[in-house]
Design an enzyme around this catalytic site. Structure first.
Site, short mmCIF file in Angstrom:
data_model
loop_
_atom_site.label_atom_id
_atom_site.label_comp_id
_atom_site.label_asym_id
_atom_site.label_seq_id
_atom_site.Cartn_x
_atom_site.Cartn_y
_atom_site.Cartn_z
N GLY A 1 46.93 42.59 44.02
CA GLY A 1 47.56 42.27 45.31
C GLY A 1 46.48 42.28 46.36
N GLU A 2 46.70 42.98 47.43
CA GLU A 2 45.71 43.06 48.51
C GLU A 2 45.43 44.55 48.75
OE1 GLU A 2 43.66 41.09 50.26
OE2 GLU A 2 43.13 43.07 51.03
N SER A 3 44.22 44.96 48.38
CA SER A 3 43.93 46.40 48.37
C SER A 3 44.04 47.03 49.75
CB SER A 3 42.53 46.63 47.80
OG SER A 3 41.56 45.94 48.54
N CYS B 1 42.53 44.48 39.36
CA CYS B 1 42.07 43.78 40.56
C CYS B 1 42.18 44.66 41.81
CB CYS B 1 42.79 42.45 40.69
SG CYS B 1 41.88 41.27 41.70
N ARG C 1 34.42 44.27 46.76
CA ARG C 1 35.63 43.47 46.92
C ARG C 1 35.28 41.99 47.07
NH1 ARG C 1 38.36 43.40 51.98
NH2 ARG C 1 40.34 42.44 51.48
N ILE D 1 41.19 36.48 40.17
CA ILE D 1 41.73 35.91 41.41
C ILE D 1 41.16 36.70 42.59
CG2 ILE D 1 43.82 35.33 42.70
CD1 ILE D 1 45.33 35.54 39.93
N ARG D 2 40.21 36.09 43.30
CA ARG D 2 39.52 36.81 44.39
C ARG D 2 39.19 38.24 43.95
NH1 ARG D 2 39.29 35.17 49.43
NH2 ARG D 2 39.84 37.14 50.35
N HIS E 1 43.36 40.14 35.58
CA HIS E 1 44.81 40.38 35.57
C HIS E 1 45.39 40.22 34.17
CE1 HIS E 1 45.45 40.32 39.97
NE2 HIS E 1 44.39 39.52 39.97
N GLU F 1 48.00 41.22 33.15
CA GLU F 1 49.47 41.12 33.26
C GLU F 1 49.96 39.68 33.36
OE1 GLU F 1 47.40 42.28 35.49
OE2 GLU F 1 47.96 41.71 37.53
N1 GLN Z 1 40.94 40.36 46.94
C1 GLN Z 1 41.99 41.32 46.76
C2 GLN Z 1 41.69 42.62 47.46
O1 GLN Z 1 40.70 42.77 48.05
C3 GLN Z 1 42.26 41.58 45.30
C4 GLN Z 1 42.80 40.34 44.66
C5 GLN Z 1 43.78 40.57 43.56
O2 GLN Z 1 44.29 41.67 43.34
N2 GLN Z 1 44.09 39.50 42.88
O3 GLN Z 1 42.47 43.52 47.39
#
Ligand code: GLN
Length: 219
Positions: free
Chosen positions: A68-70, A100, A129, A158-159, A199, A201
């Site tokens: 997700g977005e940390s 991630c 990150r 993914i990012r 990921h 999952e």
């Molecule tokens: N770029 C996201 C972050 O900094 C992590 C990306 C992800 O969980 N797919 O949290």
């Protein structure tokens, strides 16, 4: 994804414990791809439940921290008063798996994040990150993953972060095999805490989750 939580509540209301051999594994459900982890954990023989409150955290055998977005999850951990209880459970040896953003949260130190972001120090590592940069913002590759049978593992990034420094007690499980990021560490384990930059999952390859459920069960 609510089904897992509901069925567990229903079971405890009628006085039944979790089915034999199925560990109760929480999925931190503040933000991110919670549902995907719940589905895979269920297929791998765990009893997944959603964790949003300290009492829910206290009731699980182990915890998955989703992608997700940390920085958002970090903020929500504070809002939901989960940050210190989660640090305490990790110090006490609760098994955890982060993918991630979950990997970022489990780190002791994070580069390229917000100055106010909080981390859990579940693994002695420094994580960068969004490390792969714009060219390979998101990509897939096949990895050799230590300790799993069955050949290379398809990994979706993914990012994603990578592990910039792994401490002496940290086992490196996978590295990027080729390309501009060749050699970068993307999966690690320290004791009962696992983390992947990618990921597992979302790919249908459940070997990492299976490894995690096995280590929770063996504990
Ligand atoms: N770029 C996201 C972050 O900094 C992590 C990306 C992800 O969980 N797919 O949290």
């Amino acid at each position: 994804m609510n089904d897992a939580a509901v069925s567990r509540d229903t079971r405890s209301e009628v006085g039944l414990s979790a089915p034999a051999g199925r560990p109760t594994i929480g999925v931190l459900a503040l933000q991110g791809d919670v549902r995907e982890h719940v589905g895979v954990l269920d297929l791998c023989g765990a009893d997944p439940v959603l964790v949003r409150r300290p009492a829910e955290l206290a009731a699980v055998d182990a915890l998955v921290l989703p992608g997700g977005e940390s920085t958002t999850i970090s903020k929500l951990l504070q809002v939901f008063e989960l940050l210190e209880p989660l640090r305490a459970r990790l110090r006490d040896g609760m098994p955890a798996f982060g993918s991630c953003a979950g990997m970022i949260l489990l780190a002791g130190e994070v580069l390229d994040t917000r100055p106010d972001a909080q981390h859990l120090s579940g693994i002695d590592m420094t994580v960068r990150r969004n490390a792969f940069g714009r060219q390979v913002d998101s990509f897939e590759t096949d990895l050799d993953f230590a300790g799993v049978d069955g050949g290379p593992m398809r990994a979706v990034f993914i990012r994603a972060p990578w592990v910039e420094r792994a401490g002496a007690g940290v086992e490196v499980l996978a590295r990027v095999p080729s390309g501009p990021a060749a050699g970068k560490i993307v999966a690690v384990r320290q004791g009962n805490v696992l983390a992947t930059s990618f990921h597992p999952e979302v790919t249908g390859d459940h070997r990492v989750h299976r490894m995690f459920v096995d280590l929770v069960r063996d504990r």
